[in-house]
Motif scaffolding. Structure first.
Motif, PDB file in Angstrom:
ATOM      1  N   ASP A 284      -1.893  -3.447   7.091  1.00  0.00           N
ATOM      2  CA  ASP A 284      -2.564  -4.055   5.942  1.00  0.00           C
ATOM      3  C   ASP A 284      -3.266  -5.354   6.343  1.00  0.00           C
ATOM      4  OD1 ASP A 284      -1.507  -2.019   4.320  1.00  0.00           O
ATOM      5  OD2 ASP A 284       0.326  -3.173   3.950  1.00  0.00           O
ATOM      6  N   ILE A 285      -2.651  -6.094   7.269  1.00  0.00           N
ATOM      7  CA  ILE A 285      -3.234  -7.351   7.733  1.00  0.00           C
ATOM      8  C   ILE A 285      -4.317  -7.095   8.779  1.00  0.00           C
ATOM      9  CG2 ILE A 285      -2.757  -9.570   8.833  1.00  0.00           C
ATOM     10  CD1 ILE A 285      -1.579  -9.302   6.025  1.00  0.00           C
ATOM     11  N   ARG A 286      -4.051  -6.209   9.709  1.00  0.00           N
ATOM     12  CA  ARG A 286      -5.027  -5.951  10.781  1.00  0.00           C
ATOM     13  C   ARG A 286      -6.318  -5.359  10.248  1.00  0.00           C
ATOM     14  NH1 ARG A 286      -0.212  -3.471  14.193  1.00  0.00           N
ATOM     15  NH2 ARG A 286       0.587  -5.361  15.221  1.00  0.00           N
ATOM     16  N   ALA A 287      -6.236  -4.686   9.104  1.00  0.00           N
ATOM     17  CA  ALA A 287      -7.449  -4.123   8.502  1.00  0.00           C
ATOM     18  C   ALA A 287      -8.456  -5.210   8.139  1.00  0.00           C
ATOM     19  CB  ALA A 287      -7.081  -3.305   7.265  1.00  0.00           C
ATOM     20  N   LEU A 288      -8.000  -6.453   8.062  1.00  0.00           N
ATOM     21  CA  LEU A 288      -8.901  -7.557   7.730  1.00  0.00           C
ATOM     22  C   LEU A 288      -9.852  -7.883   8.877  1.00  0.00           C
ATOM     23  CD1 LEU A 288      -6.335  -9.936   5.969  1.00  0.00           C
ATOM     24  CD2 LEU A 288      -8.091  -8.522   4.870  1.00  0.00           C
TER      25      LEU A 288
ATOM     26  N   THR B  21       0.825  -1.209   0.000  1.00  0.00           N
ATOM     27  CA  THR B  21       0.000   0.000   0.000  1.00  0.00           C
ATOM     28  C   THR B  21       0.860   1.259   0.000  1.00  0.00           C
ATOM     29  OG1 THR B  21      -0.120  -0.161   2.418  1.00  0.00           O
ATOM     30  CG2 THR B  21      -1.950  -1.103   1.165  1.00  0.00           C
ATOM     31  N   ILE B  22       0.198   2.392  -0.175  1.00  0.00           N
ATOM     32  CA  ILE B  22       0.879   3.675  -0.159  1.00  0.00           C
ATOM     33  C   ILE B  22       1.170   4.092   1.284  1.00  0.00           C
ATOM     34  CG2 ILE B  22       0.681   6.124  -0.729  1.00  0.00           C
ATOM     35  CD1 ILE B  22       1.017   4.416  -3.172  1.00  0.00           C
ATOM     36  N   ASN B  23       2.411   4.496   1.547  1.00  0.00           N
ATOM     37  CA  ASN B  23       2.757   5.041   2.855  1.00  0.00           C
ATOM     38  C   ASN B  23       2.163   6.446   2.977  1.00  0.00           C
ATOM     39  OD1 ASN B  23       4.157   6.445   4.972  1.00  0.00           O
ATOM     40  ND2 ASN B  23       5.765   4.886   4.897  1.00  0.00           N
TER      41      ASN B  23
END
Length: 371
Positions: A130-134, A114-116
């Motif tokens: 990115d993972i925790r957003a799941l 993803t974009i920083n």
């Protein structure tokens, strides 16, 4: 955010997105294994798709995702139950296929780099956020009580914190959810992640399969055999070579090698200027990839006594045999490949002049050629 609006770092420019392919060439064994698991009630909550780059792992992931969202669970109703599915293929006019194509299928999440938000640049790894957003995605109920699917492309790019966050999900898998990990180098992942996934290995493709898969993706190439040889049976690699003119560039390299040990300097300068041209980073990187491949094919020729088939350029076999006639010369080329690769990586990292770097590489190849 739809898939079209989101960054697509693993997508090859000029090639269709893997989600747009409605079938997959050459990977029948992997497809059958998944369908069998589904039909027999042994559907694992996490699957790892492995194999070299470009052989169809992302395409298979999207085929599986569409299949899971469009196919009712196996019916145990006896003789009146519908026939179990025999393929992952979902028709183009199916509502799920159409929603996936438009980026409007809310039951799929595609996790990529993803974009920083601080630097506004694309990250080089998948981070924990990115993972925790799941977690929020998994807390939502599917409208039909069916599956939710997550595709992680590619799992090799997860940093340590992201990998640990994923591991926690795998240890306590969400209900009615399937995670699909795409991995080019599974040995680099945590053993505890690998052990909690069922692995589907994908194989490299034959030249005819590479040509068929490229045509299916809308990339027409008259030199499919050369592209297949250069890509090592990788459709993605062959498409990249085709879109960047890799086959003709390799032919130029082979032509230059035909002049060794007395290198044709004007020919070498032409290739060096190509690498140094404005916006030529992709060509430069491709050139060094092809040099490494050429040295590898030289080493294999000397070690085995036969040149690799099929030929990747006209007259290649004779040139390889002349320049690598013995196992001793094979070792010379193999050692040179290691040295050139390390120097090229260093030179690119510190922004050395690309033309000078290329010419220095050619000089070393000329010196290594047998007199």
């Amino acid at each position: 955010m739809s898939d079209d609006a989101a960054p697509q770092p693993e997508r090859l420019d000029g090639a269709p997105h893997p989600r747009d392919a409605l079938s997959l060439i050459g990977q029948d064994a992997a497809q059958t294994a998944f369908v069998d698991a589904f039909n027999t009630g042994r559907l694992h909550h996490a699957w790892m798709l492995t194999g070299p780059r470009g052989v169809g792992k992302a395409t298979l992931a999207w085929l599986i995702a569409r299949f899971l969202l469009a196919t009712p669970a196996p019916d145990k109703g006896g003789m009146f139950a519908p026939e179990p599915p025999t393929t992952l293929i979902i028709p183009a006019d199916h509502p799920v296929t159409q929603r996936v194509a438009s980026g409007g299928e809310g039951r799929i999440r595609n996790v990529t780099r993803t974009i920083n938000p601080t630097t506004k640049k694309l990250r080089q790894e998948i981070v924990a956020d990115d993972i925790r957003a799941l977690n929020g995605f998994f807390q939502m109920s599917a409208p039909d009580g069916g599956y939710r699917v997550v595709i992680i492309d590619d799992a090799d790019l997860m940093n340590t914190t992201a990998a640990n966050a994923l591991l926690k999900m795998l240890e306590e898998p969400p209900a009615r959810a399937v995670l699909i990990l795409i991995s080019h180098q599974p040995s680099g992942l945590l053993p505890t992640i690998r052990s909690r996934c069922r692995t589907l290995p994908l194989r490299t493709l034959e030249a005819a399969e590479v040509a068929e898969a490229m045509a299916q993706a809308g990339v027409q190439a008259a030199n499919a055999d050369a592209l297949a040889a250069l890509s090592g049976g990788s459709v993605g690699g062959a498409m990249r070579l085709s879109l960047l003119g890799g086959a003709s560039l390799y032919a130029e390299l082979v032509g230059l090698m035909s002049t060794l040990p007395h290198m044709d300097r004007p020919r070498a300068l032409k290739l060096a200027e190509l690498a140094a041209s404005k916006g030529g980073e992709a060509k430069r990187d491709l050139l060094f990839t092809l040099i490494d491949l050429l040295l590898s094919r030289l080493a294999r020729t000397g070690a085995t006594g036969t040149s690799p088939q099929p030929q990747a350029a006209q007259g290649e076999a004779d040139i390889l045999k002349r320049l690598s006639p013995t196992p001793h010369q094979a070792r010379v080329w193999a050692d040179l490949a290691a040295g050139i690769g390390a120097r090229a990586r260093h030179g690119i990292a510190v922004n050395l002049d690309p033309a000078a770097l290329v010419l220095d590489t050619f000089a070393k190849m000329a010196k290594a050629a047998p007199r």
